[in-house]
Design a protein around this motif. Structure first.
Motif, PDB file in Angstrom:
ATOM      1  N   ASP A   1       0.839  -1.189   0.000  1.00  0.00           N
ATOM      2  CA  ASP A   1       0.000   0.000   0.000  1.00  0.00           C
ATOM      3  C   ASP A   1       0.882   1.250   0.000  1.00  0.00           C
ATOM      4  OD1 ASP A   1      -2.256   1.626   0.098  1.00  0.00           O
ATOM      5  OD2 ASP A   1      -3.254   0.388   1.605  1.00  0.00           O
ATOM      6  N   THR A   2       0.261   2.413  -0.192  1.00  0.00           N
ATOM      7  CA  THR A   2       1.027   3.660  -0.342  1.00  0.00           C
ATOM      8  C   THR A   2       1.852   4.014   0.889  1.00  0.00           C
ATOM      9  OG1 THR A   2      -0.915   4.915   0.383  1.00  0.00           O
ATOM     10  CG2 THR A   2      -0.617   4.622  -1.990  1.00  0.00           C
ATOM     11  N   PHE A   3       1.432   3.541   2.065  1.00  0.00           N
ATOM     12  CA  PHE A   3       2.128   3.889   3.300  1.00  0.00           C
ATOM     13  C   PHE A   3       3.108   2.805   3.763  1.00  0.00           C
ATOM     14  CE2 PHE A   3      -2.087   2.138   4.217  1.00  0.00           C
ATOM     15  CZ  PHE A   3      -1.748   1.003   4.934  1.00  0.00           C
ATOM     16  N   ASP A   4       3.257   1.752   2.994  1.00  0.00           N
ATOM     17  CA  ASP A   4       4.125   0.638   3.382  1.00  0.00           C
ATOM     18  C   ASP A   4       5.590   1.044   3.235  1.00  0.00           C
ATOM     19  OD1 ASP A   4       5.539  -1.865   3.517  1.00  0.00           O
ATOM     20  OD2 ASP A   4       3.653  -2.876   3.029  1.00  0.00           O
ATOM     21  N   GLU A   5       6.335   0.987   4.328  1.00  0.00           N
ATOM     22  CA  GLU A   5       7.726   1.422   4.318  1.00  0.00           C
ATOM     23  C   GLU A   5       8.616   0.549   3.440  1.00  0.00           C
ATOM     24  OE1 GLU A   5       9.108   1.758   8.307  1.00  0.00           O
ATOM     25  OE2 GLU A   5       7.785   3.452   8.794  1.00  0.00           O
ATOM     26  N   ARG A   6       8.145  -0.644   3.082  1.00  0.00           N
ATOM     27  CA  ARG A   6       8.935  -1.520   2.212  1.00  0.00           C
ATOM     28  C   ARG A   6       9.040  -0.983   0.790  1.00  0.00           C
ATOM     29  NH1 ARG A   6       5.824  -7.070   3.098  1.00  0.00           N
ATOM     30  NH2 ARG A   6       4.108  -5.567   2.997  1.00  0.00           N
ATOM     31  N   ILE A   7       8.188  -0.008   0.448  1.00  0.00           N
ATOM     32  CA  ILE A   7       8.249   0.574  -0.889  1.00  0.00           C
ATOM     33  C   ILE A   7       9.639   1.110  -1.194  1.00  0.00           C
ATOM     34  CG2 ILE A   7       7.516   2.618  -2.208  1.00  0.00           C
ATOM     35  CD1 ILE A   7       4.683   2.079  -1.380  1.00  0.00           C
ATOM     36  N   ILE A   8      10.293   1.675  -0.197  1.00  0.00           N
ATOM     37  CA  ILE A   8      11.622   2.263  -0.392  1.00  0.00           C
ATOM     38  C   ILE A   8      12.599   1.234  -0.960  1.00  0.00           C
ATOM     39  CG2 ILE A   8      13.583   3.335   0.790  1.00  0.00           C
ATOM     40  CD1 ILE A   8      11.532   4.436   2.835  1.00  0.00           C
ATOM     41  N   ASP A   9      12.473  -0.004  -0.533  1.00  0.00           N
ATOM     42  CA  ASP A   9      13.388  -1.067  -0.951  1.00  0.00           C
ATOM     43  C   ASP A   9      12.731  -2.044  -1.924  1.00  0.00           C
ATOM     44  OD1 ASP A   9      15.471  -0.150   0.853  1.00  0.00           O
ATOM     45  OD2 ASP A   9      14.281  -1.022   2.480  1.00  0.00           O
ATOM     46  N   SER A  10      11.640  -1.617  -2.551  1.00  0.00           N
ATOM     47  CA  SER A  10      10.835  -2.557  -3.330  1.00  0.00           C
ATOM     48  C   SER A  10      11.586  -3.163  -4.508  1.00  0.00           C
ATOM     49  CB  SER A  10       9.563  -1.878  -3.822  1.00  0.00           C
ATOM     50  OG  SER A  10       9.878  -0.807  -4.701  1.00  0.00           O
ATOM     51  N   ILE A  11      12.428  -2.382  -5.180  1.00  0.00           N
ATOM     52  CA  ILE A  11      13.151  -2.920  -6.335  1.00  0.00           C
ATOM     53  C   ILE A  11      14.082  -4.043  -5.914  1.00  0.00           C
ATOM     54  CG2 ILE A  11      14.848  -2.396  -8.132  1.00  0.00           C
ATOM     55  CD1 ILE A  11      13.586   0.358  -8.382  1.00  0.00           C
ATOM     56  N   GLN A  12      14.816  -3.815  -4.818  1.00  0.00           N
ATOM     57  CA  GLN A  12      15.719  -4.855  -4.316  1.00  0.00           C
ATOM     58  C   GLN A  12      14.939  -6.084  -3.849  1.00  0.00           C
ATOM     59  OE1 GLN A  12      15.783  -1.666  -3.617  1.00  0.00           O
ATOM     60  NE2 GLN A  12      17.874  -0.848  -3.483  1.00  0.00           N
ATOM     61  N   LEU A  13      13.799  -5.844  -3.184  1.00  0.00           N
ATOM     62  CA  LEU A  13      12.989  -6.965  -2.693  1.00  0.00           C
ATOM     63  C   LEU A  13      12.392  -7.756  -3.858  1.00  0.00           C
ATOM     64  CD1 LEU A  13      11.167  -5.119   0.237  1.00  0.00           C
ATOM     65  CD2 LEU A  13      12.906  -6.901   0.459  1.00  0.00           C
ATOM     66  N   ALA A  14      11.960  -7.045  -4.904  1.00  0.00           N
ATOM     67  CA  ALA A  14      11.398  -7.731  -6.065  1.00  0.00           C
ATOM     68  C   ALA A  14      12.463  -8.574  -6.767  1.00  0.00           C
ATOM     69  CB  ALA A  14      10.809  -6.710  -7.031  1.00  0.00           C
ATOM     70  N   LYS A  15      13.643  -8.008  -6.932  1.00  0.00           N
ATOM     71  CA  LYS A  15      14.723  -8.759  -7.578  1.00  0.00           C
ATOM     72  C   LYS A  15      15.139  -9.958  -6.735  1.00  0.00           C
ATOM     73  CE  LYS A  15      16.661  -4.981 -10.317  1.00  0.00           C
ATOM     74  NZ  LYS A  15      17.837  -4.107 -10.563  1.00  0.00           N
ATOM     75  N   LYS A  16      15.083  -9.796  -5.418  1.00  0.00           N
ATOM     76  CA  LYS A  16      15.388 -10.913  -4.525  1.00  0.00           C
ATOM     77  C   LYS A  16      14.393 -12.048  -4.715  1.00  0.00           C
ATOM     78  CE  LYS A  16      16.292 -11.978   0.351  1.00  0.00           C
ATOM     79  NZ  LYS A  16      16.308 -11.434   1.753  1.00  0.00           N
ATOM     80  N   ASN A  17      13.149 -11.693  -5.054  1.00  0.00           N
ATOM     81  CA  ASN A  17      12.111 -12.698  -5.324  1.00  0.00           C
ATOM     82  C   ASN A  17      12.220 -13.284  -6.729  1.00  0.00           C
ATOM     83  OD1 ASN A  17      11.093 -12.183  -2.788  1.00  0.00           O
ATOM     84  ND2 ASN A  17       9.326 -11.014  -3.509  1.00  0.00           N
ATOM     85  N   GLY A  18      13.168 -12.758  -7.505  1.00  0.00           N
ATOM     86  CA  GLY A  18      13.373 -13.290  -8.849  1.00  0.00           C
ATOM     87  C   GLY A  18      12.710 -12.503  -9.959  1.00  0.00           C
TER      88      GLY A  18
END
Length: 220
Positions: A72-89
């Motif tokens: 969601d728009t307020f989720d602090e994980r957004i800041i690291d989302s690109i790294q997290l997405a790439k980590k998921n493949g």
């Protein structure tokens, strides 16, 4: 454009510097995720207009990917989302387009995996609000701010009436409805925004109607 409240001007609770470039972008990504109904294995995001000029500085890139991860728009994980997405493949590609769009804050999001693909065009219209203007080649107008169902169907007489009758039977009020088609008598897309979430049993009944090809739900 008229605003209903101060929150339409200052935007939603969010991570990032801009309601248009960050919160709106996250919602565009999240609508794509909702329609795809799973986390994609790859994403190709094209930015147009001001999105193309400022997407890195305003966090539009991380916001779009955060939406694809269902943040969601307020989720602090957004800041690291690109790294997290790439980590998921997830394979990610950003494209800065030179074409002049109808709206300055425009993104084309194409996602997919081994089982299918989805492509949509979204615009961020301010205050975190968005419109989806194209889906898999169909032109439409979807706000993303209300529960909605998208129905792919054969362009045949009586199909729209049959869908409306089922919604009326369950006392589901239609807030906005439109139909787009690529060619007369071929496939068409029905977009229906409603006032409340629709139970899966209603969706199942809609899917059984004649000439209905596919039913998808977006939850606000």
């Amino acid at each position: 454009m008229k605003y209903k409240s101060v929150f339409d001007i200052i935007g939603p609770i969010m991570i990032g510097p801009s309601s248009s470039h960050t919160a709106g972008a996250a919602r565009i990504g999240r609508v794509a995720r909702s329609l795809f109904n799973r986390e994609p294995k790859w994403a190709k995001v094209s930015f147009y207009g001001s999105f193309a000029q400022t997407y890195r500085g305003h966090g539009t890139d991380v916001a779009i990917i955060g939406g694809l991860l269902d943040y969601d728009t307020f989720d602090e994980r957004i800041i690291d989302s690109i790294q997290l997405a790439k980590k998921n493949g997830m394979e990610i590609e950003f494209i800065k387009e030179e074409a002049i769009p109808n709206h300055p804050n425009t993104a084309r999001v194409k996602i997919g995996d081994d089982h299918g693909e989805l492509e949509l065009v979204g615009i961020s219209i301010g205050g975190g609000k968005i419109e989806i203007t194209e889906l898999d080649g169909f032109e439409l107008r979807l706000s993303g701010n209300h529960p909605a169902i998208l129905i792919v169907h054969n362009d045949k007489y009586g199909t729209i009436a049959n869908v409306s009758n089922i919604l009326a039977k369950y006392l589901i009020n239609i807030g906005h409805m439109e139909v787009a088609r690529k060619e007369v008598g071929k496939q068409a897309l029905m977009t229906i925004e409603v006032d409340e979430n629709i139970d899966h049993s209603v969706l199942a009944e809609l899917e059984k109607l004649e000439n209905i090809i596919r039913v998808k739900k977006i939850v606000d």
